[in-house]
Motif scaffolding. Structure first.
Motif: not given
Lengths: 301, 440
Positions: B284-294, B214-229
């Motif tokens: 967008v999605g779970p990973l964006a939400r967890i980053n924004i609403n940790r 799974l770590e071999s999938f790497g990481s991506q440079e991108c923006m993240l968007a999510a509804v704020k909790s």
């Protein structure tokens, strides 16, 4: 038995519904062999099988070829859900040309490498012979489950012909004043009175012209008019002089002691009110004067 | 794009809602990957001329897996156009529908789609399926499935059906959630604390076992968007959207402000529309939400999840797409317990009348795979003139293509190799695109 699921033009909701019912899913996994399912398997199979459940309508040559191949490989081919039985909302695309549909969403109609579209979006029965139909949008899992168990016992399923009305708990009739507005909707008139027939309250409820088997969930339990998601009732399918909109107008007029011509003008969206799930239905399309033909423009535009 | 020596086409791996293929252009040193989606039905055109009151009914049919989200986002866009506030009980019922759908989708994604790969990574593709796992580990499958059953039961209780709900109307919902149903749902939900903890523990073991892959999938440079909790752990109906830049720059604003930022692109040969912000991909999605609403997610209070939520544990890597789903399973469960604990959800007033008039409006909800946005225009005749739908797949598809591209650059193009195919399959399943709402 070897069971297969074939996805055509659909939302995927019928297979997903089956996945959501533990008893049905575990029963199939325990008693039978699933040879193909986009949700459950990671490989494609072209094995022969006993039953293929087809989900979706047919809009292009690729889907038609896959359907023909499934017919050859399957002892029983079963249409599952409204898109596969009547064309469903997938066949609503017939209201404009294929090109017009694409240009609206993409500003272009050229997509190289995509299969050629058919002249009409049709249910699978227009392409191959279908052995059984399971109605619903999505398919009612209880009817799917019953079907499997009947086939397991080497019996022949019977087609239910009752209407949604016959299953509805709203039996009382009461005269209403349509001058207060027709058609009534939840958004413009609020929730209807309990236990009184929705037609008699001025809501366009398609229960009387729609195939039953859902227990009249929408009108009985949720106070929302039936939209006909299980497809057209037997009366309209069998008798060419019956037609969804005209039958409904007649019934609403009768229930409200009013004249038909006073009602017709109030209905602004015939297409989506009466034919949302049935625009691709070949039986209706064969009737040259039918509203379905009038509303279908895909091939001529 | 013609198929030839340098152009290869593979069908998307199964075990997800797939109706797409992947085109690999290997003519350059840096390969190009394009995902082509099928199943175009033209819903935006079908909705033109419809009564705005019918939008929820029709929009639901776009995607079976996220039909509740489409229905609520579509109705909310009309309500936003008309300036109509739905009653609080209806808002909470809708929230319960969205949370139950998210829970259902995450459990489905984990149990049906990803579990077989993580549990039996070296087995043949035909052996890797929930059907085979069920034969070997019936009790484990049934135990995890209980959470999906709870989600389905909740969707039926609050929306009428698990797929294509019947209760949402412009102005609210058609039926209150009666007090006895609320109590029954609360009783059932309360029994799942141990199971949620167990799932988190099990996920940790499986992720550890497959960490190298799974770590071999790497990481991506991108923006993240999510509804704020804010006050809640997870609020799929929240009004504010947060966008995080890859340089940690932050934008916060309304749904319509976010809509204005989005730009549509077409990639030649694909019917999947792509949306970006200033030409930059935005996840967008779970990973964006967890980053924004940790911080909000940390309030879920399940110790087994602490590692997933610890500082530095969450980033943009595909690996954490799995962990984000596990965390959100717990968040959805927690929020549902909170919702059903308060009897405001059982208030009688659930529907407000709407006066249809010329107007425009935008609304967004958090669906399981990210922000789902509806932008509508109503004519002076009270008909829908234009409906623009922006789904999570429109936002995330380029990121999936980038990840596959990276994999090809690193490992080569080896479709005949089982482990290569397994990796490709896993990559799709961590992104979990719903192709029915990628091309609609």
């Amino acid at each position: 038995m070897k069971i297969s699921f074939l996805d055509l033009l659909s939302c995927g909701g019928c297979q997903f519904s089956i996945l959501s019912e533990d008893e049905t899913l575990f029963h199939i996994m325990e008693k039978h062999t699933i040879v193909k399912s986009s949700y459950l398997m990671s490989h494609d199979s072209d094995e022969d099988c006993d039953i293929t459940f087809v989900e979706g309508a047919v809009s292009d040559e690729n889907q038609a070829d896959r359907l023909r191949a499934a017919r050859e490989k399957s002892r029983l081919l079963v249409s599952m859900g409204s898109c596969a039985v009547h064309g469903g909302t997938a066949s609503m695309g017939n209201i404009v040309s294929e090109s017009g549909l694409k240009v609206w969403s993409y500003d272009t109609d050229t997509f190289e490498g995509y299969p050629e579209g058919l002249a009409q979006i049709v249910p699978p029965e227009s392409i191959v012979e279908i052995d059984y139909h399971l109605s619903g949008c999505p398919v009612t899992v209880s009817s799917f489950d019953t079907f499997i168990r009947i086939i397991e016992n080497d019996s022949k399923p019977q087609s239910a012909v009752l209407s949604v009305c016959s299953e509805c708990l709203r039996k009382e009739r009461a005269e209403t004043d349509l001058a207060k507005g027709f058609p009534k909707t939840l958004s413009n008139s609020g929730s209807p009175k309990e236990s009184i027939c929705l037609l008699a309250q001025g809501y366009i409820c398609l229960g009387s012209v729609s195939r039953g088997g859902c227990g009249a969930l929408c009108p009985s339990s949720y106070g929302t008019p039936c939209t006909g998601c299980r497809g057209i009732g037997d009366r309209i399918m069998r008798y060419p002089f019956h037609e969804t909109k005209q039958d409904m107008i007649k019934k609403i007029a009768y229930a409200n002691r009013t004249r038909k011509r006073d009602l017709e003008e109030g209905i602004g969206d015939d297409l989506r009110t009466f034919y949302l799930y049935t625009l691709g239905e070949p039986v209706l399309r064969r009737r040259h004067e039918s509203a379905v033909n009038r509303l279908t423009k895909r091939k001529s535009d | 794009m013609a198929e030839g020596e340098v152009i290869k086409v593979l069908k998307t791996p199964g075990r997800l809602a797939d109706s797409a293929d992947i085109v690999f252009d290997l003519s350059d040193k840096e390969p190009e990957v394009i995902i082509r989606g099928y199943g175009f039905r033209g819903y935006e055109r079908i909705l033109r001329g419809a009564s705005p009151e019918n939008i929820a009914l029709i929009a639901s049919r776009i995607c079976g897996m996220c039909s509740h989200s489409h229905q609520i986002a579509a109705a909310s866009a009309v309500e936003s156009a008309l300036g109509l506030d739905v009653p609080e009980a209806a808002r909470r019922i809708r929230k319960a529908m969205l949370l139950a759908e998210m829970l259902d989708n995450h459990v489905t994604s984990m149990l049906f789609f990803s579990f077989p790969d993580l549990l039996m990574p070296t087995s043949s593709p035909s052996a890797r399926s929930i059907v085979n796992i069920y034969k070997m580990e019936e009790e484990i499958v049934k135990r995890i499935y209980a959470l999906k059953s709870f989600a389905s039961t909740t969707m039926k209780a609050v929306g009428g059906r698990a797929v294509h709900p019947v209760s949402v109307a412009v102005g609210g919902v058609s039926r209150p959630l009666y007090d006895d149903t609320r109590s029954a749902l609360l009783g059932k939900a309360s029994t799942f604390l141990n199971l949620v903890s167990e799932i988190a523990k099990m996920a940790k073991v499986m992720l550890k076992r497959n960490s190298q892959l799974l770590e071999s999938f790497g990481s991506q440079e991108c923006m993240l968007a999510a509804v704020k909790s804010y006050n809640e752990v997870l609020d799929p109906l929240g009004q504010d959207i947060c966008v995080l830049g890859s340089d940690d720059g932050k934008w916060e604003g309304s749904v319509s402000g976010y809509r204005e930022k989005l730009q549509t692109h077409l990639v030649e040969g694909s019917m999947i529309r792509r949306e970006t912000i200033s030409d930059t991909t935005c996840m967008v999605g779970p990973l964006a939400r967890i980053n924004i609403n940790r911080d909000a997610y940390s309030r879920v209070g399940i110790p087994e999840l602490d590692d997933f939520l610890a500082d530095g544990a969450v980033d943009r890597s595909a690996f954490h797409r799995f962990t984000a789903r596990i965390v959100e399973i717990a968040c959805c469960w927690k929020e549902l317990v909170e919702l059903f604990s308060d009897d405001i959800i059982s208030d009688d007033e659930v529907l407000r009348q709407a006066e249809i008039r010329e107007a425009t409006g935008v609304a967004g909800v958090e669906s399981s795979e990210g922000i789902l946005l509806y932008d509508v225009e109503i004519t002076d005749e009270g008909k829908l003139e234009r409906v623009r739908i922006i789904t999570p797949s429109n936002m995330n598809m380029e990121l999936l293509e980038e990840a596959i591209c990276e994999m090809v650059m690193k490992d080569g193009f080896k479709p005949e190799d089982d482990s290569w195919n397994n990796k490709l399959g896993l990559m799709f399943r961590v992104f979990n695109p719903h192709f029915h709402d990628a091309v609609f």
